[in-house]
Scaffold this motif. Structure first.
Motif, PDB file in Angstrom:
ATOM      1  N   THR A   1      17.238   3.324  -3.673  1.00  0.00           N
ATOM      2  CA  THR A   1      17.187   3.119  -2.216  1.00  0.00           C
ATOM      3  C   THR A   1      15.796   3.312  -1.635  1.00  0.00           C
ATOM      4  O   THR A   1      15.308   2.481  -0.859  1.00  0.00           O
ATOM      5  CB  THR A   1      18.189   4.072  -1.515  1.00  0.00           C
ATOM      6  N   GLN A   2      15.142   4.423  -1.994  1.00  0.00           N
ATOM      7  CA  GLN A   2      13.800   4.650  -1.433  1.00  0.00           C
ATOM      8  C   GLN A   2      12.807   3.577  -1.859  1.00  0.00           C
ATOM      9  O   GLN A   2      12.036   3.097  -1.021  1.00  0.00           O
ATOM     10  CB  GLN A   2      13.291   6.047  -1.795  1.00  0.00           C
ATOM     11  N   PRO A   3      12.796   3.184  -3.150  1.00  0.00           N
ATOM     12  CA  PRO A   3      11.879   2.084  -3.473  1.00  0.00           C
ATOM     13  C   PRO A   3      12.177   0.820  -2.674  1.00  0.00           C
ATOM     14  O   PRO A   3      11.267   0.109  -2.253  1.00  0.00           O
ATOM     15  CB  PRO A   3      12.069   1.858  -4.977  1.00  0.00           C
ATOM     16  N   ALA A   4      13.470   0.531  -2.449  1.00  0.00           N
ATOM     17  CA  ALA A   4      13.822  -0.667  -1.660  1.00  0.00           C
ATOM     18  C   ALA A   4      13.276  -0.543  -0.239  1.00  0.00           C
ATOM     19  O   ALA A   4      12.741  -1.500   0.328  1.00  0.00           O
ATOM     20  CB  ALA A   4      15.334  -0.858  -1.642  1.00  0.00           C
ATOM     21  N   LYS A   5      13.401   0.638   0.340  1.00  0.00           N
ATOM     22  CA  LYS A   5      12.939   0.821   1.722  1.00  0.00           C
ATOM     23  C   LYS A   5      11.414   0.762   1.815  1.00  0.00           C
ATOM     24  O   LYS A   5      10.861   0.124   2.698  1.00  0.00           O
ATOM     25  CB  LYS A   5      13.457   2.153   2.264  1.00  0.00           C
ATOM     26  N   LEU A   6      10.762   1.452   0.906  1.00  0.00           N
ATOM     27  CA  LEU A   6       9.293   1.497   0.950  1.00  0.00           C
ATOM     28  C   LEU A   6       8.665   0.131   0.713  1.00  0.00           C
ATOM     29  O   LEU A   6       7.613  -0.175   1.258  1.00  0.00           O
ATOM     30  CB  LEU A   6       8.772   2.445  -0.141  1.00  0.00           C
ATOM     31  N   PHE A   7       9.316  -0.659  -0.128  1.00  0.00           N
ATOM     32  CA  PHE A   7       8.676  -1.904  -0.555  1.00  0.00           C
ATOM     33  C   PHE A   7       9.315  -3.153   0.048  1.00  0.00           C
ATOM     34  O   PHE A   7       9.212  -4.243  -0.511  1.00  0.00           O
ATOM     35  CB  PHE A   7       8.652  -1.967  -2.087  1.00  0.00           C
ATOM     36  N   GLY A   8       9.979  -2.999   1.203  1.00  0.00           N
ATOM     37  CA  GLY A   8      10.439  -4.176   1.947  1.00  0.00           C
ATOM     38  C   GLY A   8      11.573  -4.939   1.289  1.00  0.00           C
ATOM     39  O   GLY A   8      11.671  -6.156   1.436  1.00  0.00           O
ATOM     40  N   LEU A   9      12.453  -4.221   0.611  1.00  0.00           N
ATOM     41  CA  LEU A   9      13.587  -4.892  -0.046  1.00  0.00           C
ATOM     42  C   LEU A   9      14.942  -4.476   0.528  1.00  0.00           C
ATOM     43  O   LEU A   9      15.962  -5.072   0.192  1.00  0.00           O
ATOM     44  CB  LEU A   9      13.574  -4.580  -1.556  1.00  0.00           C
ATOM     45  N   PHE A  10      14.969  -3.457   1.362  1.00  0.00           N
ATOM     46  CA  PHE A  10      16.212  -2.903   1.893  1.00  0.00           C
ATOM     47  C   PHE A  10      16.644  -3.692   3.133  1.00  0.00           C
ATOM     48  O   PHE A  10      15.802  -4.041   3.950  1.00  0.00           O
ATOM     49  CB  PHE A  10      15.977  -1.433   2.261  1.00  0.00           C
ATOM     50  N   PRO A  11      17.935  -3.983   3.335  1.00  0.00           N
ATOM     51  CA  PRO A  11      19.121  -3.623   2.541  1.00  0.00           C
ATOM     52  C   PRO A  11      19.555  -4.725   1.565  1.00  0.00           C
ATOM     53  O   PRO A  11      20.650  -4.654   1.034  1.00  0.00           O
ATOM     54  CB  PRO A  11      20.185  -3.408   3.616  1.00  0.00           C
ATOM     55  N   LYS A  12      18.681  -5.724   1.386  1.00  0.00           N
ATOM     56  CA  LYS A  12      19.012  -6.768   0.381  1.00  0.00           C
ATOM     57  C   LYS A  12      19.247  -6.112  -0.977  1.00  0.00           C
ATOM     58  O   LYS A  12      20.170  -6.452  -1.698  1.00  0.00           O
ATOM     59  CB  LYS A  12      17.846  -7.753   0.309  1.00  0.00           C
ATOM     60  N   LYS A  13      18.376  -5.150  -1.292  1.00  0.00           N
ATOM     61  CA  LYS A  13      18.516  -4.420  -2.540  1.00  0.00           C
ATOM     62  C   LYS A  13      18.495  -2.923  -2.251  1.00  0.00           C
ATOM     63  O   LYS A  13      18.132  -2.503  -1.158  1.00  0.00           O
ATOM     64  CB  LYS A  13      17.395  -4.808  -3.499  1.00  0.00           C
ATOM     65  N   GLY A  14      18.945  -2.128  -3.217  1.00  0.00           N
ATOM     66  CA  GLY A  14      18.836  -0.673  -3.075  1.00  0.00           C
ATOM     67  C   GLY A  14      20.063   0.015  -2.529  1.00  0.00           C
ATOM     68  O   GLY A  14      20.059   1.236  -2.360  1.00  0.00           O
ATOM     69  N   THR A  15      21.129  -0.739  -2.260  1.00  0.00           N
ATOM     70  CA  THR A  15      22.357  -0.093  -1.795  1.00  0.00           C
ATOM     71  C   THR A  15      23.572  -0.956  -2.167  1.00  0.00           C
ATOM     72  O   THR A  15      23.413  -2.068  -2.674  1.00  0.00           O
ATOM     73  CB  THR A  15      22.314   0.164  -0.270  1.00  0.00           C
ATOM     74  N   ILE A  16      24.764  -0.420  -1.920  1.00  0.00           N
ATOM     75  CA  ILE A  16      25.998  -1.175  -2.172  1.00  0.00           C
ATOM     76  C   ILE A  16      26.690  -1.359  -0.833  1.00  0.00           C
ATOM     77  O   ILE A  16      27.292  -0.424  -0.293  1.00  0.00           O
ATOM     78  CB  ILE A  16      26.913  -0.432  -3.179  1.00  0.00           C
TER      79      ILE A  16
END
Ligand code: URP
Ligand code: ZN
Ligand code: ZN
Length: 465
Positions: free
Chosen positions: A370-385
């Motif tokens: 989750t944190q890598p997704a948030k830091l690197f502009g991928l959240f919420p497409k990636k990093g969570t269910i």
């Protein structure tokens, strides 16, 4: 027609509960009970955890170093990644001296295209900063889908940048929605220590370790924190390895500096006792920063627990012991730096963090996905269910036990830094954007299915959501 993953325990960054997950096409269509529709197929996950696919934001695949390249390219590196439950990697595309960023990035796209078993993005490592390069930064974040740059404060005469370049990159990146990732070690001190040891004829691999004490790392982290404070730019300390650097990050965070920090499994589970080996074997652990004394580990685990450390990545940078590490057999400073590990990130953190209760299950998911997704502009497409997110899922069976080692790993390298260590649990099924790519712990896709992911700009709001 979709796929329903049934009977497992879903773990996200803030929740742990029993429910079914329905996948339709490339995304998660629904999470809950009664989500099944007629024609759906069912995958039973009784007794297993369902994690969001892991995101390893620090890899070096197919990296040229002098006259050689890393042992793992994108094909073998991403195959190992997905087998270990990592569905996205972010690799360090590198601008070499004299190149534009556009040339550097095009070079990395050529290396990766069609070869990735998991999704992939790039950071842009800048090694030759000048006005033309400065002019390319808006293009990088707005058009190329690359919303982070990387700078090295070490590796003098090769990749190291000075404070002036660091300052200017931070200002430019801040103004263009980019996060600056930094290798924090004082390269000038290291360079002097290397020259001193070589003059004294001290050439064994363990001298690599002695050129890079914790203070050398901490000094650079402190300088970076000051630069981040003055410029207001967001920064990420990569591969943080020691207590001193951790405390400096904690102090900077406490006074409101926009600083984040990553550590790696090797600093959490291995220690500097390996450098007591008087044979060349310890070249396997020549990495920067080097492994630290065992007492640092307790601080790093606590740093993860208390969110001083935000992410866990591997810094996978593999060189064969024979033929590659061996090029430094007469001179430690010629040993290519780095170690393999992309396959083992989830397994090591789960076994030595969750099972020993150093971190919780939700913290585990937070740090690896989750944190890598948030830091690197991928959240919420990636990093969570969640409905609408990419169906990147890991079905983790903790009843499986795996002994790590060079004969069984998927890395294309002739040694394992974790030889003989036990891993509790295994990624028995992995879905990549809805495709079932790992089945019963084995790759079940004939060809690489990974796609380049364009990342959103760095955003404080998205990060703190
Ligand atoms: O020793 C390491 N870490 N090699 C990879 C390059 C880097 O410094 O990240
Ligand atoms: Zn580094
Ligand atoms: Zn690295």
């Amino acid at each position: 027609m979709g796929i329903v993953v049934r009977g497992g325990t879903i773990v996200t960054e803030n929740n742990c509960y029993q429910a079914d997950v329905r996948i339709q096409g490339e995304t998660i269509a629904a999470v809950g009970d009664g989500v099944m529709q007629s024609g759906d197929t069912v995958l039973m996950a009784d007794g297993c955890y369902i994690f969001p696919g892991g995101i390893d934001a620090h890899t070096h695949f197919d990296l040229p170093v002098g006259s050689m390249a890393t042992a793992d390219d994108f094909l073998s590196g991403t195959r190992a990644a997905i087998l270990g439950g990592t569905t996205t990697i972010i690799d360090y595309a590198t601008q070499f001296s004299g190149e534009s960023l556009q040339q550097g990035l095009a070079n990395w796209h050529r290396r990766a295209e069609g070869k990735c078993y998991c999704d992939y993005g790039f950071h842009m490592a800048i090694t030759d900063w000048n006005e033309n390069v400065a002019g390319e930064i808006p293009w990088l974040s707005r058009e190329a889908g690359v919303s982070s740059v990387k700078l090295y404060m070490a590796y003098k005469h090769i990749m190291q940048v000075d404070d002036s370049a660091l300052f200017q990159v931070l200002e430019r990146s801040r103004d263009n929605g980019m996060l600056t990732c930094v290798h924090c070690e004082n390269g000038d001190i290291i360079d002097n220590l290397i020259r001193q040891f070589r003059r004294q004829g001290k050439m064994a691999p363990a001298y690599h370790y002695l050129t890079r004490p914790p203070r050398v790392e901490q000094e650079a982290v402190n300088r970076l924190a000051a630069l981040a404070e003055v410029t207001g730019a967001p920064v990420l300390v990569v591969h943080l390895s020691c207590r001193e650097a951790l405390e400096t990050v904690a102090q900077a965070k406490a006074r409101g500096v926009r600083i984040w920090a990553e550590t790696c499994p090797q600093y959490l589970v291995l220690d500097d006792s390996v450098y007591q080996d008087t044979t060349f074997n310890c070249a396997k652990y020549v990495m920067s920063p080097p492994l630290r004394a065992r007492e640092h580990q307790e601080y790093l685990w606590n740093g993860l627990k208390t969110d001083i450390l935000d992410t866990v990545a591997t810094d996978h940078c593999s060189f064969n012991y024979h033929g590659q590490k061996e090029t430094g057999c007469d001179d430690f400073s010629k040993i290519p730096n780095g170690a393999p590990g992309v396959e083992h990130r989830l397994g090591l953190l789960y076994t030595y963090g969750v099972k020993t209760r150093k971190i919780s299950l939700t913290q585990f998911v937070d740090k690896v996905a989750t944190q890598p997704a948030k830091l690197f502009g991928l959240f919420p497409k990636k990093g969570t269910i969640a409905p609408g997110s990419d169906a990147d899922l890991v079905i983790w069976d903790e009843r499986r036990q795996v002994t790590l080692g060079a004969v069984s790993h998927a890395h294309n390298v002739d040694y394992s830094a974790y030889e003989g260590m036990e891993q509790q649990g295994q990624a028995i099924h992995v879905f990549l954007r809805g495709r079932h790519v790992v089945r019963d712990g084995k790759l079940c896709t004939a060809s690489p299915q990974g796609q380049f992911v364009r990342r959103k700009p760095f955003c404080m709001k998205a990060y703190s959501e």
